[in-house]
Design a protein around this motif. Structure first.
Motif, PDB file in Angstrom:
ATOM      1  N   VAL A 139       0.848  -1.199   0.000  1.00  0.00           N
ATOM      2  CA  VAL A 139       0.000   0.000   0.000  1.00  0.00           C
ATOM      3  C   VAL A 139       0.886   1.252   0.000  1.00  0.00           C
ATOM      4  O   VAL A 139       0.589   2.237  -0.663  1.00  0.00           O
ATOM      5  N   HIS A 140       1.988   1.174   0.704  1.00  0.00           N
ATOM      6  CA  HIS A 140       2.877   2.334   0.850  1.00  0.00           C
ATOM      7  C   HIS A 140       4.019   2.366  -0.168  1.00  0.00           C
ATOM      8  O   HIS A 140       4.919   3.196  -0.052  1.00  0.00           O
ATOM      9  N   ARG A 141       3.952   1.523  -1.154  1.00  0.00           N
ATOM     10  CA  ARG A 141       5.015   1.440  -2.159  1.00  0.00           C
ATOM     11  C   ARG A 141       5.327   2.796  -2.799  1.00  0.00           C
ATOM     12  O   ARG A 141       6.486   3.139  -2.997  1.00  0.00           O
ATOM     13  N   PHE A 142       4.298   3.568  -3.113  1.00  0.00           N
ATOM     14  CA  PHE A 142       4.490   4.870  -3.743  1.00  0.00           C
ATOM     15  C   PHE A 142       4.257   6.015  -2.761  1.00  0.00           C
ATOM     16  O   PHE A 142       3.991   7.147  -3.163  1.00  0.00           O
ATOM     17  N   LEU A 143       4.346   5.704  -1.484  1.00  0.00           N
ATOM     18  CA  LEU A 143       4.121   6.709  -0.440  1.00  0.00           C
ATOM     19  C   LEU A 143       5.340   6.838   0.457  1.00  0.00           C
ATOM     20  O   LEU A 143       5.228   7.217   1.617  1.00  0.00           O
ATOM     21  N   GLY A 144       6.498   6.502  -0.065  1.00  0.00           N
ATOM     22  CA  GLY A 144       7.723   6.599   0.703  1.00  0.00           C
ATOM     23  C   GLY A 144       7.999   5.415   1.603  1.00  0.00           C
ATOM     24  O   GLY A 144       8.920   5.436   2.410  1.00  0.00           O
ATOM     25  N   ASN A 145       7.202   4.349   1.468  1.00  0.00           N
ATOM     26  CA  ASN A 145       7.379   3.121   2.246  1.00  0.00           C
ATOM     27  C   ASN A 145       7.465   3.372   3.754  1.00  0.00           C
ATOM     28  O   ASN A 145       8.168   2.671   4.461  1.00  0.00           O
ATOM     29  N   GLN A 146       6.731   4.357   4.235  1.00  0.00           N
ATOM     30  CA  GLN A 146       6.746   4.644   5.664  1.00  0.00           C
ATOM     31  C   GLN A 146       5.503   4.042   6.315  1.00  0.00           C
ATOM     32  O   GLN A 146       4.538   4.731   6.602  1.00  0.00           O
ATOM     33  N   THR A 147       5.569   2.746   6.526  1.00  0.00           N
ATOM     34  CA  THR A 147       4.441   2.041   7.129  1.00  0.00           C
ATOM     35  C   THR A 147       4.453   2.241   8.644  1.00  0.00           C
ATOM     36  O   THR A 147       5.462   2.655   9.218  1.00  0.00           O
ATOM     37  N   ILE A 148       3.324   1.916   9.255  1.00  0.00           N
ATOM     38  CA  ILE A 148       3.261   1.923  10.710  1.00  0.00           C
ATOM     39  C   ILE A 148       3.514   0.503  11.200  1.00  0.00           C
ATOM     40  O   ILE A 148       3.347  -0.463  10.454  1.00  0.00           O
ATOM     41  N   THR A 149       3.889   0.384  12.464  1.00  0.00           N
ATOM     42  CA  THR A 149       4.266  -0.931  12.992  1.00  0.00           C
ATOM     43  C   THR A 149       3.434  -1.373  14.189  1.00  0.00           C
ATOM     44  O   THR A 149       3.605  -2.487  14.675  1.00  0.00           O
ATOM     45  N   ASN A 150       2.549  -0.477  14.670  1.00  0.00           N
ATOM     46  CA  ASN A 150       1.721  -0.867  15.817  1.00  0.00           C
ATOM     47  C   ASN A 150       0.408  -0.093  15.807  1.00  0.00           C
ATOM     48  O   ASN A 150       0.260   0.904  15.099  1.00  0.00           O
ATOM     49  N   LYS A 183      -5.159  -3.546   0.254  1.00  0.00           N
ATOM     50  CA  LYS A 183      -4.757  -4.197  -1.005  1.00  0.00           C
ATOM     51  C   LYS A 183      -5.813  -5.145  -1.585  1.00  0.00           C
ATOM     52  O   LYS A 183      -6.032  -5.170  -2.793  1.00  0.00           O
ATOM     53  N   LYS A 184      -6.498  -5.914  -0.750  1.00  0.00           N
ATOM     54  CA  LYS A 184      -7.473  -6.874  -1.279  1.00  0.00           C
ATOM     55  C   LYS A 184      -8.655  -6.189  -1.980  1.00  0.00           C
ATOM     56  O   LYS A 184      -9.425  -6.847  -2.665  1.00  0.00           O
ATOM     57  N   TYR A 185      -8.769  -4.866  -1.839  1.00  0.00           N
ATOM     58  CA  TYR A 185      -9.853  -4.126  -2.489  1.00  0.00           C
ATOM     59  C   TYR A 185      -9.397  -3.373  -3.738  1.00  0.00           C
ATOM     60  O   TYR A 185     -10.188  -2.657  -4.345  1.00  0.00           O
ATOM     61  N   TRP A 186      -8.139  -3.520  -4.109  1.00  0.00           N
ATOM     62  CA  TRP A 186      -7.630  -2.868  -5.317  1.00  0.00           C
ATOM     63  C   TRP A 186      -8.312  -3.458  -6.558  1.00  0.00           C
ATOM     64  O   TRP A 186      -8.707  -4.620  -6.587  1.00  0.00           O
ATOM     65  N   GLY A 187      -8.413  -2.636  -7.584  1.00  0.00           N
ATOM     66  CA  GLY A 187      -8.889  -3.104  -8.882  1.00  0.00           C
ATOM     67  C   GLY A 187     -10.394  -3.316  -8.992  1.00  0.00           C
ATOM     68  O   GLY A 187     -10.862  -3.910  -9.958  1.00  0.00           O
TER      69      GLY A 187
END
Length: 182
Positions: free
Chosen positions: A32-43, A104-108
């Motif tokens: 989901v964050h591939r084009f958002l700077g890959n700054q995911t959350i962890t908690n 992601k499961k809702y893409w497309g």
């Protein structure tokens, strides 16, 4: 709970503290964050802070991103809508930004396009703004297609946090013309 808009398939409502699991699933996914700077959350505490941030925007500006809820099963799909941006981005300040982010499961499945269009209707008909802006990583083909499809016009590329982004704008009259041609 405030519902801002509905479509045949979706409810677009305020993001609630109870959306923490959905927000965590959405913002912890590296894809989901591939084009958002890959700054995911962890908690989940970070998801709670994201929700708090959006809810504060409702108070401060009367608008913020909306939860996308599937009418069939009440599932949290992601978020969509408008954000009032007060910091300077690409030489613009104090503007409405259109955005969307889906689990992601809702893409497309057309959810981002469907909700982006409704968000623009809200911007022009309820907020009575004259223009809306958006930005997307220039490599994010899907997001760039959605912005074009709902009527935003590519203006230029610009550097956003070290990554080339495309800058888009749609004016009220352009959107009304696009809407009448649908």
């Amino acid at each position: 709970m405030k519902i801002f808009a509905e479509t045949e398939r979706l409810i677009l409502r305020e993001i609630l503290p109870t959306d923490i699991d959905g927000m965590f699933e959405l913002h912890s996914d590296i894809e989901v964050h591939r084009f958002l700077g890959n700054q995911t959350i962890t908690n989940k505490e970070q998801a709670k802070e994201l929700i708090k941030f959006v809810r504060q925007q409702y108070t401060d500006f009367g608008i913020g991103r909306w939860a996308i809820i599937d009418k069939k099963n009440n599932n949290f799909i992601g978020w969509t809508g408008l954000e009032f941006v007060t910091e300077q981005i690409n030489n613009h300040k104090n503007f409405y930004d259109l955005g969307y982010r889906l689990i992601k499961k809702y893409w497309g499945q057309g959810f981002a396009t469907e909700t982006a269009f409704v968000s623009l209707e809200y911007a022009f008909n309820k907020l009575n703004t004259d223009e809306v802006f958006a930005r997307a990583d220039s490599r994010n083909i899907g997001s760039n297609k959605i912005l074009d499809k709902v009527g935003l016009k590519f203006i230029e590329t610009f550097d956003f946090e070290g990554i080339e982004h495309n800058w888009y704008r749609v004016e009220r009259t352009e959107f009304e013309n696009k809407k009448s041609n649908r």
